[in-house]
Design a protein around this motif. Structure first.
Motif, mmCIF file in Angstrom:
data_model
loop_
_atom_site.group_PDB
_atom_site.id
_atom_site.type_symbol
_atom_site.label_atom_id
_atom_site.label_comp_id
_atom_site.label_asym_id
_atom_site.label_seq_id
_atom_site.Cartn_x
_atom_site.Cartn_y
_atom_site.Cartn_z
ATOM 1 N N MET A 128 0.872 -1.180 0.000
ATOM 2 C CA MET A 128 0.000 0.000 0.000
ATOM 3 C C MET A 128 0.908 1.228 0.000
ATOM 4 N N THR A 129 0.339 2.403 -0.223
ATOM 5 C CA THR A 129 1.199 3.587 -0.341
ATOM 6 C C THR A 129 2.009 3.851 0.923
ATOM 7 N N HIS A 130 1.379 3.739 2.094
ATOM 8 C CA HIS A 130 2.148 4.084 3.302
ATOM 9 C C HIS A 130 3.174 3.008 3.655
ATOM 10 N N CYS A 131 3.110 1.843 3.013
ATOM 11 C CA CYS A 131 4.136 0.818 3.241
ATOM 12 C C CYS A 131 5.500 1.306 2.775
ATOM 13 N N ARG A 132 5.489 2.188 1.766
ATOM 14 C CA ARG A 132 6.761 2.631 1.183
ATOM 15 C C ARG A 132 7.453 3.666 2.053
ATOM 16 N N THR A 133 6.724 4.284 2.963
ATOM 17 C CA THR A 133 7.324 5.364 3.751
ATOM 18 C C THR A 133 7.339 5.072 5.245
ATOM 19 N N GLU A 134 6.307 4.434 5.758
ATOM 20 C CA GLU A 134 6.217 4.238 7.201
ATOM 21 C C GLU A 134 6.656 2.833 7.583
ATOM 22 N N GLU A 135 7.491 2.778 8.594
ATOM 23 C CA GLU A 135 7.899 1.459 9.066
ATOM 24 C C GLU A 135 6.787 0.890 9.946
ATOM 25 N N PRO A 136 6.306 -0.324 9.662
ATOM 26 C CA PRO A 136 5.209 -0.870 10.455
ATOM 27 C C PRO A 136 5.668 -1.228 11.866
ATOM 28 N N ALA A 137 4.770 -1.091 12.822
ATOM 29 C CA ALA A 137 5.067 -1.484 14.198
ATOM 30 C C ALA A 137 4.690 -2.955 14.375
ATOM 31 N N VAL A 138 5.225 -3.555 15.441
ATOM 32 C CA VAL A 138 4.863 -4.943 15.729
ATOM 33 C C VAL A 138 3.512 -4.940 16.438
ATOM 34 N N VAL A 139 2.542 -5.677 15.884
ATOM 35 C CA VAL A 139 1.231 -5.713 16.529
ATOM 36 C C VAL A 139 0.874 -7.142 16.908
ATOM 37 N N ASP A 140 0.034 -7.254 17.904
ATOM 38 C CA ASP A 140 -0.399 -8.548 18.388
ATOM 39 C C ASP A 140 -1.712 -8.908 17.703
ATOM 40 N N VAL A 141 -1.692 -9.944 16.877
ATOM 41 C CA VAL A 141 -2.912 -10.384 16.220
ATOM 42 C C VAL A 141 -3.285 -11.757 16.763
ATOM 43 N N GLU A 142 -4.225 -11.792 17.652
ATOM 44 C CA GLU A 142 -4.697 -13.032 18.262
ATOM 45 C C GLU A 142 -3.536 -13.881 18.781
ATOM 46 N N GLY A 143 -2.627 -13.242 19.500
ATOM 47 C CA GLY A 143 -1.521 -13.985 20.108
ATOM 48 C C GLY A 143 -0.286 -14.082 19.244
ATOM 49 N N ASP A 144 -0.378 -13.813 17.955
ATOM 50 C CA ASP A 144 0.799 -13.808 17.092
ATOM 51 C C ASP A 144 1.304 -12.374 16.958
ATOM 52 N N LEU A 145 2.629 -12.243 16.935
ATOM 53 C CA LEU A 145 3.189 -10.916 16.727
ATOM 54 C C LEU A 145 3.501 -10.752 15.243
ATOM 55 N N VAL A 146 3.045 -9.674 14.649
ATOM 56 C CA VAL A 146 3.231 -9.449 13.218
ATOM 57 C C VAL A 146 3.709 -8.021 13.001
ATOM 58 N N CYS A 199 3.385 -5.635 10.240
ATOM 59 C CA CYS A 199 2.788 -5.385 8.930
ATOM 60 C C CYS A 199 1.664 -4.359 9.040
ATOM 61 N N HIS A 200 1.553 -3.493 8.006
ATOM 62 C CA HIS A 200 0.512 -2.470 7.985
ATOM 63 C C HIS A 200 -0.866 -3.039 7.693
ATOM 64 N N LEU A 201 -0.933 -4.307 7.278
ATOM 65 C CA LEU A 201 -2.239 -4.895 6.995
ATOM 66 C C LEU A 201 -3.069 -5.064 8.261
ATOM 67 N N TYR A 202 -2.381 -5.003 9.401
ATOM 68 C CA TYR A 202 -3.088 -5.188 10.673
ATOM 69 C C TYR A 202 -2.962 -3.904 11.471
ATOM 70 N N PRO A 203 -3.775 -2.884 11.141
ATOM 71 C CA PRO A 203 -3.539 -1.558 11.707
ATOM 72 C C PRO A 203 -3.644 -1.530 13.231
ATOM 73 N N ASP A 204 -4.648 -2.150 13.805
ATOM 74 C CA ASP A 204 -4.802 -2.060 15.255
ATOM 75 C C ASP A 204 -4.759 -3.436 15.886
ATOM 76 N N GLY A 205 -3.952 -4.295 15.324
ATOM 77 C CA GLY A 205 -3.911 -5.648 15.851
ATOM 78 C C GLY A 205 -5.170 -6.411 15.469
ATOM 79 N N GLN A 206 -5.883 -5.897 14.450
ATOM 80 C CA GLN A 206 -7.090 -6.589 14.002
ATOM 81 C C GLN A 206 -6.764 -7.521 12.850
ATOM 82 N N GLN A 207 -7.654 -8.440 12.642
ATOM 83 C CA GLN A 207 -7.494 -9.348 11.508
ATOM 84 C C GLN A 207 -7.539 -8.532 10.216
ATOM 85 N N SER A 208 -6.722 -8.913 9.258
ATOM 86 C CA SER A 208 -6.682 -8.179 8.001
ATOM 87 C C SER A 208 -7.983 -8.358 7.229
ATOM 88 N N THR A 209 -8.329 -7.296 6.509
ATOM 89 C CA THR A 209 -9.532 -7.390 5.685
ATOM 90 C C THR A 209 -9.212 -8.028 4.345
#
Lengths: 327, 294
Positions: free
Chosen positions: B254-272, B274-284
């Protein structure tokens, strides 16, 4: 065991080849012993005396080459190197025995000191790579080792002997001290050896420092060093048992070779310091066209180098288990 | 797990604090039973080593000192931490050698006299001298053939069950990971991209890079499918890409992938990471089905 036997076989074959060359080479030289003898005594003694001298010196020109060769080998077996022309009527072995202890003592000790000191500096330098020791000593000694021996010797004499007067200028001992095994004599000999030994150490240590340092740096990058650190071994144990123990292996043969060449004396150093060692005698033998002495000295040098190489092989086999079984 | 040059071994040796200069510790902590190992001094660290945390290296030929016998190398590890009688040392050495299935006569052998598999076993024996809490393994099987690999891993698993130590190992061998690990960290370009239970990561990979990895090797039991792999090649780590390091190869960029470094988020116990999981939610975005069949 098989390895040692193979090395011994190699030694014997090489020794025989060296002895044979030593027999052939002087006979290929223009002139040869009898011409040298005739020129030396020409007009001073009668032809009959020359003839009897030739017989006394063992120069039988009538004998066939093969017979001479066999006689030569036979004499060698008895340790008979013939009569010196330059120091007539002394036998070559006697002349060599007079000079040998001086050279062994001076050059031998200096070579060992240079190796041990250089190796230690190399080890510590590489261990603290880029540290003070490592950035100063190797470059300085590499530059110094590029200076010619005799030049360093002359500078040392000028500085420490003539200007400062700390050490004697020349000779192996003072004429005032009688040569017997007593404390004053031993101290006198030591005092006379310091300056020439210093010259040898100074000019030869650079090579040992540099090679040992480089071997160490290569070895320190090995996985087993990292493993030794992971095991929590003490730094000294890692440095000596793991790093230096492996790094020194390639240097052993070089060290043995240089020990072998001790016999030829640090020729120039002995001449600069007028030291009564083999180097000085070798020069005199050449000047006097003293063929038998030259031949004896060359023989001694060859055998010494060969022995040193064999000793190095044995030492390597002892220190490096991998060489023991190599076919 | 990760591809060659992604920094797996570097991370491992950083944890063990075995990196050589010019590497240095810029920041971070290594927590071992509540204690920060980075803060320890050299001498304290030396006592921690091997008693609590031992290391098994990739190639045992290079990791064993060639001029000392196996026995001598076991002995100096023991002597570095305990003063034992030579009989005790002999007993303990023979014991760990038996654990890994090597006859104790090989204590007198030099490393070059042993086969590759035996050397690796001898290393593991050495690592178990003090029955440490943690054994760090850097691709312990990569120098062995598949048969030896499998028997070695089974043995490690068995020893682990009996002695109860944790193993931290890196590999790029997917089948080893799936069979022998409980938790899995996937690394890319020097960063951990995903960290979670191995089963979960294999069944439902969340990071697009992990998805790409999973689609790079065939499943033995599953249905036939086209392998796709990951287009492009790993970045030059001297100048890593801006933003997310995976963005030049990512199918979901996505566009902001090229500029912003993604933070580590907790997605149902897994650490990821990636910008696909903005608030630790499942990706759409449905990741797996997005792969174009060819």
């Amino acid at each position: 065991m098989g390895y040692l036997v193979r090395r011994l076989e190699f030694f014997l074959v090489t020794l025989w080849a060296a002895l044979t060359l030593n027999f052939i080479l002087p006979r290929l030289l223009p002139g040869g012993p009898e011409v040298a003898l005739r020129t030396r005594f020409h007009g001073r003694v009668s032809p009959g005396t020359i003839k009897s001298l030739e017989v006394a010196l063992g120069i039988h020109t009538q004998q066939g080459q093969l017979q001479q060769y066999l006689e030569y080998l036979g004499n060698l077996l008895h340790g008979d190197l013939g009569v010196s022309l330059g120091f007539y009527p002394e036998r070559v072995t006697q002349v060599i025995m007079v000079a040998l202890p001086w050279t062994l003592g001076l050059v031998g000790m200096a070579t060992v000191i240079a190796f041990v000191l250089g190796t230690l500096i190399g080890i510590f330098g590489a261990w603290r790579r880029g540290g003070l020791l490592d950035s100063v000593l190797p470059p300085v000694f590499v530059v110094i080792s590029a200076f010619p021996y005799f030049w360093v010797g002359l500078i040392c004499i000028l500085l420490f002997s003539i200007t400062l007067g700390w050490f004697p200028q020349a000779f192996g001992s003072s004429s005032e001290v009688t040569s017997e095994l007593s404390l004053p004599y031993v101290l006198d000999v030591l005092w006379h050896s310091i300056l020439p030994a210093f010259t040898i150490v100074l000019t030869s240590i650079g090579g040992w420092i540099l090679t040992m340092r480089n071997n160490m740096i290569t070895t320190l990058a090995e996985d087993y060093i990292r493993m030794a650190r992971a095991k929590g071994l003490s730094p000294t144990r890692i440095m000596f048992q793991y790093a230096a123990r492996n790094a020194i292996l390639p240097n052993l043969v070089g060290f043995a070779m240089s020990l072998g060449f001790v016999i030829s004396g640090a020729l120039l150093v002995e001449i600069v310091f007028n030291y009564p060692g083999l180097g000085t005698f070798l020069l005199q033998a050449v000047n006097n066209e003293d063929f038998s002495l030259m031949q004896g000295l060359f023989l001694l040098i060859t055998v010494a180098v060969l022995l040193a190489v064999v000793a190095a092989d044995f030492l390597t086999a002892w220190l490096d288990p991998r060489t023991r079984e190599r076919a | 797990m990760g591809e060659s040059g992604c920094g797996k071994s570097t991370l491992l040796y950083a944890i063990a604090q075995l990196l050589n200069p010019p590497a240095w510790i810029a920041e971070g902590t290594v927590r071992f039973r509540g204690q920060d190992m980075v803060a320890l001094g050299d001498e304290e660290l030396r006592h921690w080593r091997w008693r609590e945390c031992s290391v098994v290296m990739q190639s045992a030929m290079n990791a064993l000192n060639p001029v000392l016998t196996v026995g001598a190398q076991l002995r100096d590890a023991l002597q570095a931490h305990e003063s034992l009688t030579s009989q005790k040392i002999q007993e303990r050495s023979a014991e760990v050698m038996r654990l890994v299935g090597i006859d104790a006569v090989h204590l007198r052998s030099f490393p070059h006299q042993l086969s590759g598999g035996m050397r690796q076993r001898a290393m593991i024996a050495m690592a178990l001298l003090f029955t440490p809490e943690l054994v760090i393994m850097d691709e312990p099987t990569s120098a062995l053939d598949v048969v030896a690999q499998r028997s070695l891993m089974l043995q490690i698993k068995d020893l682990q069950r009996r002695l109860g130590f944790a193993v931290l190992f890196v590999t790029h061998d997917m089948s080893l990971v799936s069979h022998f690990s409980d938790r899995l960290a996937v690394m890319y370009a020097g960063q951990v991209m995903e960290l979670g239970l191995t089963r979960k990561v294999f069944d439902a990979p969340r990071h697009p890079y992990t998805v790409g990895l999973m689609q790079s090797f065939p499943s033995i039991a599953g249905e036939r499918q086209e392998l796709t792999g990951i287009p492009g090649s790993p970045p030059d780590l001297l100048k890593p890409p801006a933003g997310c390091r995976f963005h030049p190869r990512c199918p979901h960029v996505m566009t902001h992938c090229r500029t912003e470094e993604p933070a580590v988020v907790d997605v149902e116990g897994d650490l990821v990471r990636c910008h696909l999981y903005p608030d630790g939610q499942q990706s759409t975005v449905p990741l797996l089905s997005s792969v174009r069949p060819r």
